[in-house]
Design an enzyme around this catalytic site. Structure first.
Site, PDB file in Angstrom:
ATOM      1  N   SER A 196       0.757  -1.204   0.027  1.00 17.39           N
ATOM      2  CA  SER A 196      -0.078  -0.005   0.085  1.00 17.39           C
ATOM      3  C   SER A 196       0.783   1.170  -0.031  1.00 17.39           C
ATOM      4  CB  SER A 196      -1.048  -0.046   1.224  1.00 17.39           C
ATOM      5  OG  SER A 196      -0.156  -0.033   2.367  1.00 17.39           O
TER       6      SER A 196
ATOM      7  N   HIS B  37       2.112   4.510   4.610  1.00 21.31           N
ATOM      8  CA  HIS B  37       1.332   5.389   3.608  1.00 21.31           C
ATOM      9  C   HIS B  37       2.110   6.828   3.400  1.00 21.31           C
ATOM     10  CE1 HIS B  37      -2.289   2.694   4.547  1.00 21.31           C
ATOM     11  NE2 HIS B  37      -1.340   1.961   3.740  1.00 21.31           N
TER      12      HIS B  37
END
Length: 133
Positions: free
Chosen positions: A60, A113
């Site tokens: 991610s 992230h």
């Protein structure tokens, strides 16, 4: 991962397969290094003593980096939708997505992230500078 297929295929068509593979490798490496460096700084500073004991697993962070690069490719869209729930201005999209996912799933790696967003933003700036110069 749902964002990867449409965004990844669009970005690959724009930059080409070899350049896309290069971006995947570059973001994977730099995002991981940035994650470890920031974790070490947070642990050493005492702001987050357990930072080096936490981990980020998955793809991610790389996807967030690709989202930033895709967004910087000059899309004609002035706004982007977040899961069809609401729209945000295109330049704010990666940041809004970062906050949205953190609120939706507080246990995900915010730092992982964020590292992807920062690496993607850096790569987009370098790409923009090389096109100008």
């Amino acid at each position: 991962m749902l964002a990867f297929v449409p965004m990844g295929s669009s970005l690959e068509r724009t930059v080409g397969t070899v350049q896309f593979a290069y971006l995947l490798l570059l973001i994977s490496l730099l995002e991981g290094l940035l994650y470890v460096a920031v974790s070490a700084l947070l642990a050493a500073s005492g702001l987050m003593p357990g930072a080096m004991a936490s981990c980020a697993v998955g793809f991610s962070g790389v996807i967030f980096g690709l989202i930033v690069i895709d967004n910087a490719q000059g899309s004609s869209a002035s706004s982007r939708s977040i899961l069809g729930l609401f729209s945000v201005p295109a330049p704010a999209y990666p940041w809004a997505l970062l906050v949205f996912w953190q609120l939706l799933m507080p246990g995900v790696s915010f730092l992982g992230h964020l590292s992807g967003v920062l690496v993607g933003g850096s790569r987009a700036l370098v790409g923009r500078a090389s096109r100008v110069g």
